[in-house]
Design an enzyme around this catalytic site. Sequence first.
Site, PDB file in Angstrom:
ATOM      1  N   GLU A   1       0.811  -1.131   0.078  1.00 22.62           N
ATOM      2  CA  GLU A   1      -0.053   0.134  -0.091  1.00 22.62           C
ATOM      3  C   GLU A   1       0.977   1.147   0.126  1.00 22.62           C
ATOM      4  OE1 GLU A   1      -0.191  -2.538   2.070  1.00 22.62           O
ATOM      5  OE2 GLU A   1      -2.000  -2.970   2.904  1.00 22.62           O
TER       6      GLU A   1
ATOM      7  N   CYS B   1       0.312   1.910   7.223  1.00 27.19           N
ATOM      8  CA  CYS B   1      -0.467   2.230   6.032  1.00 27.19           C
ATOM      9  C   CYS B   1      -1.648   2.831   5.995  1.00 27.19           C
ATOM     10  CB  CYS B   1      -0.509   0.786   5.030  1.00 27.19           C
ATOM     11  SG  CYS B   1       1.121   0.047   4.609  1.00 27.19           S
TER      12      CYS B   1
HETATM   13  N1  THU Z   1       2.384  -6.497   4.330  1.00 30.56           N
HETATM   14  C1  THU Z   1       1.962  -5.497   3.232  1.00 30.56           C
HETATM   15  O1  THU Z   1       2.645  -5.579   2.191  1.00 30.56           O
HETATM   16  N2  THU Z   1       0.819  -4.810   3.545  1.00 30.56           N
HETATM   17  C2  THU Z   1       0.170  -4.787   4.712  1.00 30.56           C
HETATM   18  O2  THU Z   1      -0.712  -4.057   5.056  1.00 30.56           O
HETATM   19  C3  THU Z   1       0.797  -5.831   5.667  1.00 30.56           C
HETATM   20  C4  THU Z   1       1.701  -6.660   5.691  1.00 30.56           C
HETATM   21  C5  THU Z   1       3.583  -7.200   3.988  1.00 30.56           C
HETATM   22  C6  THU Z   1       4.825  -6.835   4.678  1.00 30.56           C
HETATM   23  C7  THU Z   1       5.605  -8.196   4.551  1.00 30.56           C
HETATM   24  O3  THU Z   1       6.284  -8.097   3.237  1.00 30.56           O
HETATM   25  C8  THU Z   1       4.615  -9.253   4.464  1.00 30.56           C
HETATM   26  O4  THU Z   1       3.254  -8.314   4.168  1.00 30.56           O
HETATM   27  C9  THU Z   1       4.397 -10.076   5.821  1.00 30.56           C
HETATM   28  O5  THU Z   1       4.098  -9.031   6.800  1.00 30.56           O
END
Ligand code: THU
Length: 126
Positions: free
Chosen positions: A55, A89
């Site tokens: 995000e 985020c």
């Molecule tokens: N992650 C995201 O990309 N967005 C979120 O809102 C939560 C978590 C990703 C970060 C990491 O690479 C993986 O998910 C596991 O936490």
Amino acid sequence: MTDRELIDASKAAQENAYTPYSNFKVGAALLCRDGSVYSGCNIENATYGATNCAERTAVFKAVSEGKRDFTAIAITSSGGGLTFPCGICRQVLAEFSPEIRILLEDKNGGICEFKLSELLPHSFSL
Ligand code: THU
């Protein structure tokens, strides 16, 4: 751009996720009020803490291109089911568009919609 198209764009964005540590791929597609779309994926790092969520990748791409007014963001992941944006985020989205629509896909392929103000009431502001 329909909600379904935005969800599909978020799924496409997952393909570029860099996730050697979690193998959990997230994609986001951010719709600007002018109709433009910015996608993002999560980008992990060996320090873990320097990891960037999908995000925020999408938001930072858009803001760095001069866009600040967002109407919707679709978020999907390799985990299946609803993938809610993390707290950081949510706060980053609130900086620019507190009423943005958040579109998630459930495990049956249906689209669930939330308002950011519902997911992050009383966001921090100076
Ligand atoms: N992650 C995201 O990309 N967005 C979120 O809102 C939560 C978590 C990703 C970060 C990491 O690479 C993986 O998910 C596991 O936490």
